[in-house]
Scaffold this active site. Structure first.
Site, PDB file in Angstrom:
ATOM      1  N   THR A 110       9.583 -36.119 -42.394  1.00 47.48           N
ATOM      2  CA  THR A 110      10.893 -36.231 -41.762  1.00 47.48           C
ATOM      3  C   THR A 110      10.710 -37.038 -40.497  1.00 47.48           C
ATOM      4  O   THR A 110       9.645 -37.054 -39.899  1.00 47.48           O
ATOM      5  CB  THR A 110      11.484 -34.849 -41.440  1.00 47.48           C
ATOM      6  OG1 THR A 110      12.785 -35.008 -40.863  1.00 47.48           O
ATOM      7  CG2 THR A 110      10.635 -34.098 -40.464  1.00 47.48           C
ATOM      8  N   ALA A 112      10.573 -38.105 -36.859  1.00 46.85           N
ATOM      9  CA  ALA A 112      10.541 -37.691 -35.453  1.00 46.85           C
ATOM     10  C   ALA A 112      11.151 -36.326 -35.230  1.00 46.85           C
ATOM     11  O   ALA A 112      11.868 -36.101 -34.276  1.00 46.85           O
ATOM     12  CB  ALA A 112      11.268 -38.739 -34.587  1.00 46.85           C
ATOM     13  N   CYS A 113      10.884 -35.370 -36.099  1.00 46.74           N
ATOM     14  CA  CYS A 113      11.477 -34.060 -35.910  1.00 46.74           C
ATOM     15  C   CYS A 113      10.608 -33.237 -34.983  1.00 46.74           C
ATOM     16  O   CYS A 113       9.450 -33.523 -34.752  1.00 46.74           O
ATOM     17  CB  CYS A 113      11.648 -33.337 -37.241  1.00 46.74           C
ATOM     18  SG  CYS A 113      10.118 -32.677 -37.918  1.00 46.74           S
ATOM     19  N   GLY A 114      11.189 -32.184 -34.452  1.00 45.81           N
ATOM     20  CA  GLY A 114      10.446 -31.275 -33.616  1.00 45.81           C
ATOM     21  C   GLY A 114       9.787 -30.230 -34.483  1.00 45.81           C
ATOM     22  O   GLY A 114       9.571 -30.437 -35.665  1.00 45.81           O
TER      23      GLY A 114
END
Length: 286
Positions: A110, A112-114
Site C-alpha cells: 500500500t 506510504a501508509c502508516g
C-alpha cells in the site's frame, strides 16, 4: 448490535441491503484489514523493511512465512517481537541485520501508509481530491446489473477461470474499458493507467466495477483516480469501508444476482426506485 462474536478478524458494519427490488437496513460483518510493518533492529534503531495489509492475528507466523518465502532466513537465528502498544509493528532481531536489509526485496503493498488503519486513511486523504458526482442519482437496479456487464468483457476468465477484472463505466452503465489480471490490484492499475494515458483523470462521474473483493488497495486506487463510486462482486474489508466513508466514496459490495450491500455513500442512490421506499424504512437484524 455486533453481528458476529467479537474477534480481531471480524468487525461490524451497518449496511443498506438491496434485494428483490427492496432496501433494508441491517447489520453486517466485515473482515478486519490493517497494515503490518516489519522493522529490522540494526543495533541502534529499527529500520522499516516491508509493509503488508493483513487481517490481525498470528502476525509472527505471517512474518516468519514471509521471511522464508523471500529467502531471508538463510539459517540465521532470528527473533521477532511485537509490542502490545504497537500491534501493527513487528521488529526482527538478527545477527546480521545489514545482510538481511541488503538482500530484502522490500515489499510495500500500500502506498506510504502508516502502521494503523486511521493513519493510513489520513495520509491518503492528503493526496485525494473530493470525488465529483454530478450525474444524478443512481438506480439500484442498474448497480445490481453492473457485474454482469463487466462479465461480458472477461474472455481470459472464460478460458481459465483464474483472473480478476476491473471495468470503468458511465453513470448510464456503459462499459468504457475493462482489463483482466491474476491480481485484482493489477487489474485496477491497468484500468487507471489506461485512463491516465488518455487524459481522463480525475474520473469524476464514473464507476469502477471489480470482480473481486474490496480491500483497502482497491478503494485507495479508486480514490486517487477520482472515482466516486466503487462496485465489487465480493466483500469489503473494514479498512475499505472506513476509507470510502472518510473520502466520500460510494462503496457497494456483494453485487451479484440482483442484490448488493451499500457500505458507504448511500446518498448517491435513487432509493425511491425501490419498492421499499427510502433507506431505513425497513430494518432487520443480521
Amino acid at each position: 448490535m455486533t453481528p458476529r462474536p467479537s474477534s480481531p478478524a471480524v468487525t461490524g458494519a451497518r449496511v443498506l441491503a438491496y434485494a428483490g427490488g427492496q432496501i433494508t437496513e441491517r447489520d453486517d460483518a466485515v473482515a478486519v484489514e490493517e497494515p503490518l510493518e516489519l522493522r529490522v533492529w540494526d543495533g541502534e534503531k529499527s529500520i522499516p523493511l516491508a509493509v503488508t495489509m493483513r487481517t490481525p492475528g498470528h502476525d509472527l507466523d505471517l512474518v516468519r512465512g514471509w521471511l522464508h518465502a523471500e529467502g531471508l532466513l538463510d539459517g540465521d537465528p532470528v527473533s521477532l517481537g511485537q509490542d502490545p502498544d504497537t500491534p501493527n509493528v513487528v521488529t526482527l532481531h538478527a545477527p546480521n541485520p545489514q545482510r538481511l536489509l541488503a538482500s530484502a526485496r522490500v515489499g510495500v503493498t500500500t502506498s506510504a501508509c502508516g502502521v494503523c488503519g486511521s493513519g493510513s486513511v489520513e495520509r491518503l486523504a492528503v493526496r485525494v481530491c473530493p470525488p465529483v458526482w454530478t450525474a444524478g442519482l443512481l438506480s439500484p437496479a442498474l448497480l445490481a446489473g453492473l457485474p454482469g456487464r463487466l462479465r461480458t468483457a472477461q474472455p481470459a476468465y472464460d478460458a481459465t477461470g483464474g483472473l480478476h477484472a476491473a471495468g470503468l463505466l458511465t453513470p448510464a452503465g456503459e462499459l468504457l474499458a475493462a482489463f483482466e489480471d491474476v491480481g485484482r490490484h493489477n487489474a485496477v492499475d491497468k484500468l487507471v493507467g489506461w485512463a491516465l494515458g488518455r487524459g481522463l483523470l480525475p474520473l469524476g462521474d464514473h464507476l469502477l466495477v471489480t470482480s473481486s473483493r474490496a480491500g483497502f488497495e482497491v478503494v485507495q486506487k479508486a480514490a486517487l483516480a477520482g472515482v466516486p463510486v466503487v462496485v465489487t462482486v465480493g466483500a469489503p474489508s473494514s479498512l475499505a469501508v472506513e476509507t470510502a466513508a472518510a473520502l466520500g466514496l460510494t462503496l457497494v459490495g456483494f453485487a451479484r444476482e440482483g442484490r448488493f450491500n451499500v457500505y458507504a455513500g448511500a446518498e448517491r442512490l435513487a432509493w425511491e426506485d425501490t419498492a421499499g421506499g427510502g433507506p431505513g424504512l425497513s430494518s432487520t437484524g443480521s
